[in-house]
Write an enzyme that holds these catalytic residues in place. Structure first.
Site, short mmCIF file in Angstrom:
data_model
loop_
_atom_site.label_atom_id
_atom_site.label_comp_id
_atom_site.label_asym_id
_atom_site.label_seq_id
_atom_site.Cartn_x
_atom_site.Cartn_y
_atom_site.Cartn_z
N HIS A 215 0.86 -1.19 0.00
CA HIS A 215 0.00 0.00 0.00
C HIS A 215 0.90 1.25 0.00
O HIS A 215 1.96 1.24 0.60
CB HIS A 215 -0.90 -0.02 1.24
CG HIS A 215 -1.97 1.02 1.19
ND1 HIS A 215 -1.71 2.34 1.45
CD2 HIS A 215 -3.28 0.94 0.86
CE1 HIS A 215 -2.85 3.03 1.30
NE2 HIS A 215 -3.80 2.20 0.93
N GLU B 181 0.79 3.89 1.59
CA GLU B 181 1.15 4.40 2.93
C GLU B 181 2.30 3.59 3.51
O GLU B 181 3.15 4.12 4.22
CB GLU B 181 -0.10 4.34 3.84
CG GLU B 181 -1.09 5.43 3.47
CD GLU B 181 -2.55 5.08 3.73
OE1 GLU B 181 -2.82 4.13 4.49
OE2 GLU B 181 -3.42 5.77 3.16
N GLU C 186 -4.13 2.12 -7.02
CA GLU C 186 -4.59 3.22 -6.18
C GLU C 186 -3.74 4.46 -6.44
O GLU C 186 -2.63 4.57 -5.89
CB GLU C 186 -4.47 2.84 -4.70
CG GLU C 186 -5.28 1.63 -4.30
CD GLU C 186 -5.54 1.61 -2.80
OE1 GLU C 186 -6.71 1.50 -2.42
OE2 GLU C 186 -4.58 1.70 -2.02
N GLY D 28 -7.90 8.89 0.24
CA GLY D 28 -8.30 9.67 1.41
C GLY D 28 -8.48 11.15 1.12
O GLY D 28 -8.60 11.96 2.03
N SER E 200 -10.71 6.89 -2.72
CA SER E 200 -11.97 7.64 -2.58
C SER E 200 -13.14 7.00 -3.31
O SER E 200 -14.05 7.68 -3.78
CB SER E 200 -11.80 9.11 -3.01
OG SER E 200 -10.85 9.74 -2.18
#
Ligand code: PGA
Length: 261
Positions: A99, A101, A171, A177, A217
Site C-alpha cells: 500500500h 502508505e 490506487e 483519502g 476515494s
C-alpha cells in the site's frame, strides 16, 4: 461477460477492539440478507485478525478475512513482526501488500513487496498488491512508467502458478483519502494498461482472469460507475469501509453491475 466483483475494506489504523467487533458483526449480519456474487473481504488492523477470522469462518458468513500487512521474513528473531505462517494458522485468506502508505512511511520497496507476496503465496494467502502514482508523477505524465516499474519489479517475478493466486489494486496516491476519485475513464485506462502488462508476461488467459481493483476515494456514490468499467474488477475501499451502510452500498454496486452483465 464480467466476472463477479471483489470489494475489500481496508480499515487502516482505525477502531478500538469493541468498535472493530461491532463493525465486523454489523457488516456480517447485514450481508446475511444477501445471496452475494460479489466477494467481500474485511481487512481490520492485524491485532484483530482472530476476531475477523472467527466470524468469517462461520457457516453463513458472506465475507473473507484479510489483513493489511505481513512480515517479509519467515519466522524467528524479528521483534514485533507477524509472519505469513501465523496468519495462515488463523485462517487469514487475503493480505494487502505494498500500500502507498506503507511504501511512504515504512520504506516498503518493490523488492520488499515481492518478498512479502512470496511469503503469503507460500502460505496460501492471496496477496493484494497495491500500485499507483503520486500527483506529481501524474502531472508530469510518468504515471504509466511508475506503475509499470512497480509491476515489473514485483509481479513479474512470480511464476504463473503464483500469479494465478494474486490480485492487484491500482490506487493513485492523489485519490487516497482525499475525496478526489480518479474518473472512471482514468481508472479504466490504467487498469487496461495493467492488464496489458500481465498479458505481455503471462498471456491472455491470465490477463483476463487476474483480478485488478481500483482504490482511492471509492464510495457509495461513485462505486457503480467505477465498477461498470470494463477492466475494473472491484474496489479497495478505505474511508467508506468504516461505516457498515456505506460499505454495503458499495457491495450492492458490485452486485448490480454483475447482474446487468
Ligand atoms: P480511501 O482509501 O478509500 O479512503 O481513499 C483507499 C485505500 O487507501 O486503500
Amino acid at each position: 461477460m464480467m466476472k463477479p466483483k471483489i470489494v475489500i475494506g481496508n480499515w487502516k489504523m482505525n477502531k478500538n477492539f469493541d468498535e472493530a467487533e461491532n463493525l465486523i458483526c454489523e457488516i456480517g449480519e447485514k450481508l446475511e440478507n444477501y445471496n452475494l456474487e460479489t466477494e467481500v473481504v474485511l481487512c481490520p488492523p492485524l491485532v484483530y485478525a482472530e476476531l475477523v477470522t472467527d466470524i468469517a469462518d462461520q457457516d453463513n458468513a458472506q465475507f473473507y478475512a484479510g489483513v493489511q500487512n505481513v512480515s517479509e521474513y519467515e519466522n524467528g528473531a524479528y521483534t514485533g513482526e507477524v509472519s505469513a505462517e501465523m496468519l495462515a494458522s488463523m485462517n487469514v485468506a487475503f493480505c494487502i501488500v505494498g500500500h502507498s502508505e506503507r511504501r511512504k512511511y515504512f520504506g516498503e520497496t518493490n523488492d520488499i513487496v515481492l518478498k512479502k507476496m512470496l511469503r503469503l503465496l507460500a502460505n496460501d494467502i492471496v496477496p493484494v498488491m497495491c500500485c499507483g502514482e503520486s500527483l506529481d508523477e501524474r502531472k508530469s505524465g510518468s504515471h504509466f512508467d511508475v506503475v509499470k516499474k512497480q509491476i515489473e519489479e514485483s509481479i513479474y517475478n512470480l511464476t504463473p502458478e503464483q500469479m494465478e493466486r494474486t490480485m492487484i489494486a491500482y490506487e493513485p496516491i492523489w485519490a487516497i483519502g482525499t475525496g478526489e476519485t480518479a474518473t472512471p475513464a482514468q481508472a479504466q485506462e490504467m487498469l487496461a494498461f495493467i492488464r496489458s502488462l500481465i498479458e505481455k508476461k503471462f498471456g491472455t488467459e491470465m490477463a483476463v482472469s487476474t483480478y485488478i481493483l481500483y482504490g482511492g476515494s471509492c464510495n457509495a456514490k461513485n462505486a457503480l460507475e467505477l465498477f461498470s468499467q470494463q477492466d475494473v474488477d472491484g474496489g479497495l475501499i478505505g474511508g467508506a469501509s468504516l461505516k457498515a451502510d456505506d460499505f454495503i452500498k458499495i457491495i450492492e454496486a458490485g452486485e448490480t453491475v454483475c447482474k446487468d452483465n
